[in-house]
Every structure is written in structure tokens, then in C-alpha cells.
Design a protein around this motif. Structure first.
Motif, PDB file in Angstrom:
ATOM      1  N   CYS A  72       0.652  -0.773   0.028  1.00  0.00           N
ATOM      2  CA  CYS A  72      -0.513   0.256  -0.517  1.00  0.00           C
ATOM      3  C   CYS A  72       0.986   1.019  -0.017  1.00  0.00           C
ATOM      4  CB  CYS A  72      -0.556   0.127   1.411  1.00  0.00           C
ATOM      5  SG  CYS A  72      -1.764   0.953   1.445  1.00  0.00           S
ATOM      6  N   ARG A  74       0.239   4.125   0.459  1.00  0.00           N
ATOM      7  CA  ARG A  74      -0.156   4.946   1.401  1.00  0.00           C
ATOM      8  C   ARG A  74       0.311   4.471   3.434  1.00  0.00           C
ATOM      9  NH1 ARG A  74      -5.466   6.880   3.898  1.00  0.00           N
ATOM     10  NH2 ARG A  74      -5.262   8.851   4.538  1.00  0.00           N
ATOM     11  N   CYS A  75       0.401   3.104   3.387  1.00  0.00           N
ATOM     12  CA  CYS A  75       0.576   2.959   4.934  1.00  0.00           C
ATOM     13  C   CYS A  75       2.531   2.535   4.916  1.00  0.00           C
ATOM     14  CB  CYS A  75      -0.610   2.286   5.572  1.00  0.00           C
ATOM     15  SG  CYS A  75      -0.365   1.111   4.642  1.00  0.00           S
ATOM     16  N   VAL A  77       1.773  -1.181   3.920  1.00  0.00           N
ATOM     17  CA  VAL A  77       1.889  -2.898   4.226  1.00  0.00           C
ATOM     18  C   VAL A  77       1.351  -3.284   2.962  1.00  0.00           C
ATOM     19  CG1 VAL A  77       0.657  -1.956   6.544  1.00  0.00           C
ATOM     20  CG2 VAL A  77      -0.717  -2.557   4.822  1.00  0.00           C
ATOM     21  N   GLY A  88      -5.952   4.396  -0.771  1.00  0.00           N
ATOM     22  CA  GLY A  88      -5.328   3.159   0.637  1.00  0.00           C
ATOM     23  C   GLY A  88      -5.835   1.960   0.338  1.00  0.00           C
ATOM     24  N   CYS A  89      -5.684   1.653   1.392  1.00  0.00           N
ATOM     25  CA  CYS A  89      -5.403  -0.383   1.994  1.00  0.00           C
ATOM     26  C   CYS A  89      -6.657   0.339   2.501  1.00  0.00           C
ATOM     27  CB  CYS A  89      -4.896  -1.147   2.236  1.00  0.00           C
ATOM     28  SG  CYS A  89      -4.141  -1.101   3.409  1.00  0.00           S
ATOM     29  N   CYS A  92      -5.080   1.511   6.208  1.00  0.00           N
ATOM     30  CA  CYS A  92      -5.129   3.156   6.502  1.00  0.00           C
ATOM     31  C   CYS A  92      -6.570   4.011   6.121  1.00  0.00           C
ATOM     32  CB  CYS A  92      -3.887   3.338   5.838  1.00  0.00           C
ATOM     33  SG  CYS A  92      -4.460   3.017   3.943  1.00  0.00           S
TER      34      CYS A  92
END
Ligand SMILES: [Zn+2]
Length: 284
Positions: A72, A74-75, A77, A88-89, A92
Motif C-alpha cells: 500500500c 499510503r501506509c 503494509v 489506501g488499503c 489506512c
């Protein structure tokens, strides 16, 4: 010159000499072992362990950094197959990614915290493996450039590593995050500054409320005012687990005037929820 002895006396002399030589050698061996043991910690910190060539190891393991769509953006993971991470996943999507009011544009990683990265990355600090730090730092710099090319994150203007306490750095013989950050900055063509440090001493009690809050801070400004970060800062650490350390570093940088953050770590540990989700998908 000694007179040459013959017969039995010469034989005895030779035997004695050999016994003495053996004892001398044995004592010398014991001395070497004793010295190695007593200086082991110094050896590890000041001179470095004998570690294999990182480039050769990466080649033998046929390791390549993952493509940005594995995680991801954005975060950081691991992305589950078919998961839409445009916004995002699942971890997040509902979270505001910011620190001290300054946006965190994204997280860049080389891979999930799993073998071989989970063996190589901790060895950088535990065994003062500078070669691996530089090698993975270069890969991380290239990974950031790839992530910038996707258009989701801005190009960083400066690189700052998560600081290590000076005593710890001295005992380890390496500032592992700085080693990685320096090389990543070189690849990106931007400066790497020591804008943060771990406070020398933190008072636990007393003082005003503001003072106590201040004392609780994990990192503070390091070095001169010239080191104040500007623009988008790439915060570099070796491993990102909960993200707390990097957030603390970003909070301190936000107060100094950073306008945006990109987080970069060699490996990102998945939260347990993500690991079970991935296992379910792996069954198919
Ligand atoms: Zn995410």
C-alpha cells in the motif's frame, strides 16, 4: 657457539625443547583467545565483524526489491491480491496520514519484514554491517525514485534518518539508519542532514506541565540551526513496525518547519490483521 651434544643427552635436550615449545605455543593460543574474548565488544563496535559481501549475497539469493504495487503506497503494509489501494488499503483508508498537521504522503519499502530482509536488516546494526547498509540504502533510494515516478508521492527535498543515542551508536559501531539514509540521499541527489537527535537526558519528574510534555519527547533538534529541514522530508529507518518511531521523528521535524513527509524503511512489518488476511488469500 654451543658445543654439539651427541647421543642420549642430545635426545633429552631435543625432547625438552619440544615440550617447552609446545607449552609456549599453548600459552600464546590461550592469550589470543583471552584477548579476543575481552575485546569482543570493542572488535564488534570499532572494527566491525567479518561479514560477507552484501552485493554477492543479494546476487546469490536472487533478491530484487519488490515493485511499488506490492505494498500500500499510503501506509506500507503488504497489498492483498486484487485489493484496490488507489485511496489506501483497508488498514489506512479511514486514517488521516499526518503528523503534527503535516501530511505524510506515503510509505516506501524494499519489502515485507520476512526472510531474507528480516535476517539482513537487523544485522546492519547488530553486526555493524556497513556494506549491507549501503547496499540496501542504494536500493531504497531507487525504490523512492520508482514511487515518485508513479505520481503518488512528491520527490523529497531532504533526507533525515531516525537518530540513535550516541552511546548506543558508539557501542554498536554504526549509525545504521544514517548509513542507509546517506546512500538513499546520494541516489536521490538531495542532502541528508542530522536534523534530529535523541536527547542526552530526559527529566521524568518536576517542572511545569509544558516542561514535562517536552521531557517526554523522544527526539529533539540536533546540531545547528542550519540543519533545519525544508520542504518534503524523507524519513528513513531500517524497519517500520508500528510506525511509532517514525511518527515521533516526524513530529519533531514538523515543529522545525517540514512541509510534508515520505517515510522509507528497508522492511515493513505487517500488522497481524494483514497477515491473516494474506493467509486466507494464499489458500486460493
Ligand atoms: Zn494502507
Amino acid at each position: 657457539m654451543k658445543p654439539r651434544r651427541t647421543g642420549k643427552s642430545a635426545e633429552v635436550a631435543r625432547a625438552l625443547a619440544s615440550v617447552h615449545r609446545e607449552r609456549r605455543e599453548q600459552r600464546a593460543r590461550e592469550r589470543v583467545v583471552r584477548r579476543a574474548r575481552s575485546l569482543g565488544w570493542l572488535d564488534a563496535s570499532a572494527f566491525g565483524y567479518r561479514m560477507p559481501s552484501a552485493a554477492a549475497l543479494l546476487h546469490d539469493a536472487e533478491w530484487v526489491r519488490e515493485t511499488p504495487d506490492h505494498a500500500c503506497w499510503r501506509c506500507g503494509v503488504t497489498r492483498v491480491p486484487f485489493e484496490d489501494v488507489a485511496a489506501g488499503c483497508a488498514e489506512c483508508r479511514d486514517r488521516v496520514m499526518a503528523c503534527g498537521g503535516v501530511p505524510i504522503h506515503g510509505v516506501v519499502r524494499l519489502g515485507r519484514y520476512a526472510p531474507p530482509l528480516s535476517q539482513w536488516v537487523p544485522a546492519i546494526k547488530q553486526r555493524a554491517w556497513r556494506d549491507m547498509g549501503v547496499t540496501l540504502g542504494r536500493e531504497l533510494g531507487l525504490q523512492v525514485l520508482d514511487a515518485v515516478a508513479t505520481g503518488r508521492i512528491p520527490k523529497p527535498d531532504e533526507v533525515v534518518s531516525v537518530p540513535v543515542h550516541w552511546l548506543r551508536r558508539m557501542l554498536r559501531g554504526i549509525d545504521h539508519a544514517r548509513t542507509i539514509a546517506d546512500e538513499a540521499a546520494r541516489v536521490l541527489g538531495v542532502p541528508c542532514s542530522a536534523a534530529l537527535r535523541v536527547p542526552l537526558a530526559r527529566r521524568q519528574t518536576g517542572g511545569s506541565r509544558e516542561g514535562r510534555l517536552d521531557n517526554r519527547r523522544r527526539f529533539d533538534r540536533g546540531g545547528s540551526p542550519l540543519m533545519v529541514p525544508k520542504g518534503v522530508v524523507l524519513v528513513v529507518d531500517d524497519v517500520r513496525t508500528t510506525g511509532g518511531t517514525m511518527r515521533d521523528a516526524a513530529s519533531a521535524l514538523a515543529e522545525q518547519g517540514a512541509v510534508g513527509f515520505v517515510m522509507a524503511a528497508c522492511a515493513v512489518a505487517d500488522p497481524p490483521s494483514r497477515a491473516s488476511l494474506r493467509q486466507n488469500v494464499d489458500k486460493f
